[in-house]
Write an enzyme that holds these catalytic residues in place. Structure first.
Site, PDB file in Angstrom:
ATOM      1  N   ASP A  43      -7.180  -2.968   3.726  1.00 35.66           N
ATOM      2  CA  ASP A  43      -5.812  -2.367   4.157  1.00 35.66           C
ATOM      3  C   ASP A  43      -5.613  -2.671   5.790  1.00 35.66           C
ATOM      4  O   ASP A  43      -5.048  -1.770   6.179  1.00 35.66           O
ATOM      5  CB  ASP A  43      -5.580  -1.363   3.660  1.00 35.66           C
ATOM      6  CG  ASP A  43      -5.640  -0.965   2.069  1.00 35.66           C
ATOM      7  OD1 ASP A  43      -5.045  -2.047   1.289  1.00 35.66           O
ATOM      8  OD2 ASP A  43      -5.885   0.023   1.498  1.00 35.66           O
TER       9      ASP A  43
ATOM     10  N   HIS B  31       0.836  -1.166  -0.012  1.00 34.31           N
ATOM     11  CA  HIS B  31       0.015  -0.008  -0.054  1.00 34.31           C
ATOM     12  C   HIS B  31       0.880   1.146   0.155  1.00 34.31           C
ATOM     13  O   HIS B  31       1.742   1.379   0.892  1.00 34.31           O
ATOM     14  CB  HIS B  31      -0.966   0.075   1.437  1.00 34.31           C
ATOM     15  CG  HIS B  31      -1.920   1.104   1.265  1.00 34.31           C
ATOM     16  ND1 HIS B  31      -2.741   1.184   0.302  1.00 34.31           N
ATOM     17  CD2 HIS B  31      -1.950   2.403   2.087  1.00 34.31           C
ATOM     18  CE1 HIS B  31      -3.575   2.264   0.760  1.00 34.31           C
ATOM     19  NE2 HIS B  31      -3.064   3.067   1.544  1.00 34.31           N
TER      20      HIS B  31
HETATM   21  C1  GRF Z   1       1.510   0.460  -6.066  1.00 33.55           C
HETATM   22  O1  GRF Z   1       1.812   1.935  -5.852  1.00 33.55           O
HETATM   23  C2  GRF Z   1       1.025  -0.014  -4.903  1.00 33.55           C
HETATM   24  O2  GRF Z   1       1.174   0.421  -3.784  1.00 33.55           O
HETATM   25  C3  GRF Z   1      -0.590  -0.106  -5.130  1.00 33.55           C
HETATM   26  O3  GRF Z   1      -0.728  -0.078  -6.193  1.00 33.55           O
HETATM   27  C4  GRF Z   1       0.472   0.284  -7.181  1.00 33.55           C
HETATM   28  C5  GRF Z   1       0.845  -0.908  -8.140  1.00 33.55           C
HETATM   29  O4  GRF Z   1       1.753  -0.325  -8.989  1.00 33.55           O
HETATM   30  N1  GRF Z   1      -1.389  -0.846  -4.313  1.00 33.55           N
HETATM   31  P1  GRF Z   1       2.412  -1.323 -10.013  1.00 33.55           P
HETATM   32  O5  GRF Z   1       1.080  -1.757 -10.920  1.00 33.55           O
HETATM   33  O6  GRF Z   1       3.100  -2.270  -9.044  1.00 33.55           O
HETATM   34  O7  GRF Z   1       3.252  -0.426 -10.982  1.00 33.55           O
END
Ligand code: GRF
Length: 214
Positions: free
Chosen positions: A151, A115
């Protein structure tokens, strides 16, 4: 406590770009994480994460919510796909659906999420936007086990990221991403090494290397 010399099999669930998938795959390639990505599963056929997986020769699967009569049968289909792939750990990386109760029960203590905020502050899908709107000076990254809440599960690792004057959602999220690429492979490694013990709300990290001894 160790899971021995065996590499664990993981599934990565992603709905979007998949840069965290890439970071974990690289850490595995570099020998930093004793794991193998057995499956990349998405609820979005256009997720770039699927493309990244295909380029690496990782099996992919798309499970569409619209193909199922209700949420519970959709979750059962996800569980069936994960069980078929024989995975030890499920890694949610930008997976835009809440894991339903049947999913959480089937993989209790074996689902992680990342998160882009310091939980329990700013849960939900707009964590970075909410952080900026609230005006906090320090944000960060949280990797946690998944329970049935949004979360809310036990926290595994966190890293603080400063909010800078003039940050917008994109600049702050970019900085947070850099911390994610450090912390997600680290959390998967700790799990793979059998060094995470869940005790109620708390996750104890069993010392095993210079880094974790502090
Ligand atoms: C990340 O910032 C994660 O924290 C959130 O969604 C985003 C996913 O990014 N849950 P990616 O698809 O891994 O580039």
């Amino acid at each position: 406590m160790s899971r021995g010399d065996r590499k664990i099999d993981i599934a990565v669930l992603a709905s979007g770009s998949g840069t965290n998938l890439e970071a974990i795959a690289r850490a595995i390639d570099d020998g930093e994480v004793p794991a193998r990505i057995a499956l990349v599963l998405s609820d979005n056929p256009d997720a770039f994460a699927l493309e990244r997986a295909r380029k690496r020769g990782i099996p992919t699967r798309v499970v569409l919510l619209s193909d199922y009569p209700d949420r519970s049968s959709y979750d059962r289909a996800i569980v069936a796909a994960l069980e078929e792939a024989g995975v030890d750990l499920v890694v949610l990386a930008g997976y835009m659906k809440l894991a339903g109760p049947e999913f959480v029960r089937a993989f209790k203590g074996r689902i992680m999420n990342i998160h882009p905020a310091l939980l329990p502050s700013f849960p939900g899908t707009q964590g970075v936007r909410d952080t900026l709107e609230h005006g906090v000076k320090v944000s960060g990254v949280t990797v946690h086990f998944v329970d049935e809440g949004l979360d809310t599960g036990p926290i595994i690792v966190q890293e603080a990221v400063p909010v800078e004057e003039g940050d917008d959602e994109e600049t702050l999220h970019n900085r947070i991403h850099q911390a994610e690429y450090r912390q997600y492979p680290r959390a998967v490694r700790l799990f793979a090494e059998g060094r995470l013990e869940i005790d109620g709300r708390k996750v104890r990290v069993i010392p095993g290397s210079t880094e974790e001894r502090g």
